[in-house]
Motif scaffolding. Structure first.
Motif, PDB file in Angstrom:
ATOM      1  N   GLU A   5     -13.676  63.220  26.460  1.00 47.65           N
ATOM      2  CA  GLU A   5     -14.328  63.757  27.651  1.00 47.65           C
ATOM      3  C   GLU A   5     -13.353  64.346  28.667  1.00 47.65           C
ATOM      4  OE1 GLU A   5     -17.411  64.519  28.026  1.00 47.65           O
ATOM      5  OE2 GLU A   5     -17.685  63.777  26.000  1.00 47.65           O
ATOM      6  N   ARG A  33     -13.195  68.506  29.829  1.00 47.23           N
ATOM      7  CA  ARG A  33     -13.172  69.065  31.184  1.00 47.23           C
ATOM      8  C   ARG A  33     -11.986  70.018  31.361  1.00 47.23           C
ATOM      9  NH1 ARG A  33     -15.027  63.746  32.346  1.00 47.23           N
ATOM     10  NH2 ARG A  33     -12.919  63.001  32.822  1.00 47.23           N
ATOM     11  N   SER A  34     -10.839  69.648  30.815  1.00 49.35           N
ATOM     12  CA  SER A  34      -9.666  70.518  30.905  1.00 49.35           C
ATOM     13  C   SER A  34      -9.873  71.795  30.100  1.00 49.35           C
ATOM     14  CB  SER A  34      -8.421  69.780  30.397  1.00 49.35           C
ATOM     15  OG  SER A  34      -8.119  68.662  31.203  1.00 49.35           O
ATOM     16  N   GLU A  94     -12.736  73.244  29.352  1.00 49.80           N
ATOM     17  CA  GLU A  94     -13.705  74.102  30.045  1.00 49.80           C
ATOM     18  C   GLU A  94     -13.016  74.950  31.101  1.00 49.80           C
ATOM     19  OE1 GLU A  94     -17.968  71.753  29.962  1.00 49.80           O
ATOM     20  OE2 GLU A  94     -16.424  71.061  31.359  1.00 49.80           O
ATOM     21  N   ASP A  95     -12.131  74.326  31.869  1.00 49.31           N
ATOM     22  CA  ASP A  95     -11.430  75.045  32.931  1.00 49.31           C
ATOM     23  C   ASP A  95     -10.528  76.136  32.360  1.00 49.31           C
ATOM     24  OD1 ASP A  95     -10.457  75.365  35.737  1.00 49.31           O
ATOM     25  OD2 ASP A  95      -8.576  74.645  34.857  1.00 49.31           O
TER      26      ASP A  95
END
Length: 207
Positions: free
Chosen positions: A100, A104-105, A107-108
């Protein structure tokens, strides 16, 4: 050509070939001088993301894998004015313990890619009837959805990137290469390339 990197693994040597990524309205020139002078990628607007693991609790360790990825990162980056990506735009995520925070990393970073997005994974791949999962040190073969990163989810994240060209490379042993390949078949992406760099092997229950 983006590049060609020789990765030594014991008594074997792997060649990773990455073909030129050009807009669909262009064709690759056969003249070496024009190839060398043509801008193939836009380094400042592109991202290369290298993900992988070499230490596992449940699966065999992969000695030498990290060294191979570092060689690839150096080849891709422009620290020596030779790679197709800005050095600062080449990211490595190694031996992540949970999918998870990594998602997030990713996606950025994926959203920051405007021209080319290259994603490379080295490690074990956990195969299930309906999906395949990138395995990390704490991944469990009996709980892949909770402890590993779904290939379907990774492809979906790439689909959401504004990048014009998208390349996904999976360097992992496969029990069912055809089925895993079907997961990589893009549904809506243009300029999307997939590459499996390892041959299939007989299933042993391990990724």
């Amino acid at each position: 050509m983006i590049g060609m990197v020789y990765l030594s693994t014991g008594d074997r040597a792997h060649q990773l070939h990455a073909a030129r990524i050009l807009p669909s309205t262009q064709t690759a020139s056969r003249n070496p001088e024009s190839v060398s002078s043509r801008v193939v990628l836009e380094p400042a607007r592109s991202r290369a993301v290298l993900v992988g693991a070499d230490r596992y609790e449940e699966f065999p360790n992969l000695p030498g894998a990290m060294e191979q990825v570092l060689v690839l990162a150096r080849a891709l980056g422009q620290a020596q004015d030779s790679g197709p990506f800005d050095d600062a735009n080449v990211s490595i995520f190694w031996n992540q313990h949970s999918p998870e925070p990594l998602v997030r990393s990713l996606e950025d970073l994926f959203q920051r890619a405007e021209h080319t997005l290259l994603v490379h994974f080295t490690g074990h791949l956990l195969e299930t009837p309906n999906d395949a999962f990138l395995a990390f040190p704490n991944s469990r073969g009996d709980r892949p959805a909770a402890t590993a990163l779904s290939v379907r989810r990774l492809v979906s994240l790439m689909e959401d990137s504004p990048a014009r060209f998208k390349v996904l490379i999976l360097d992992a042993y496969l029990a069912d290469a055809d089925r895993v390949w079907s997961l990589l078949n893009p549904r809506s992406m243009r300029g999307y390339w997939s590459l499996l760099t390892a041959p299939p092997r007989a299933s042993s229950g391990r990724g």
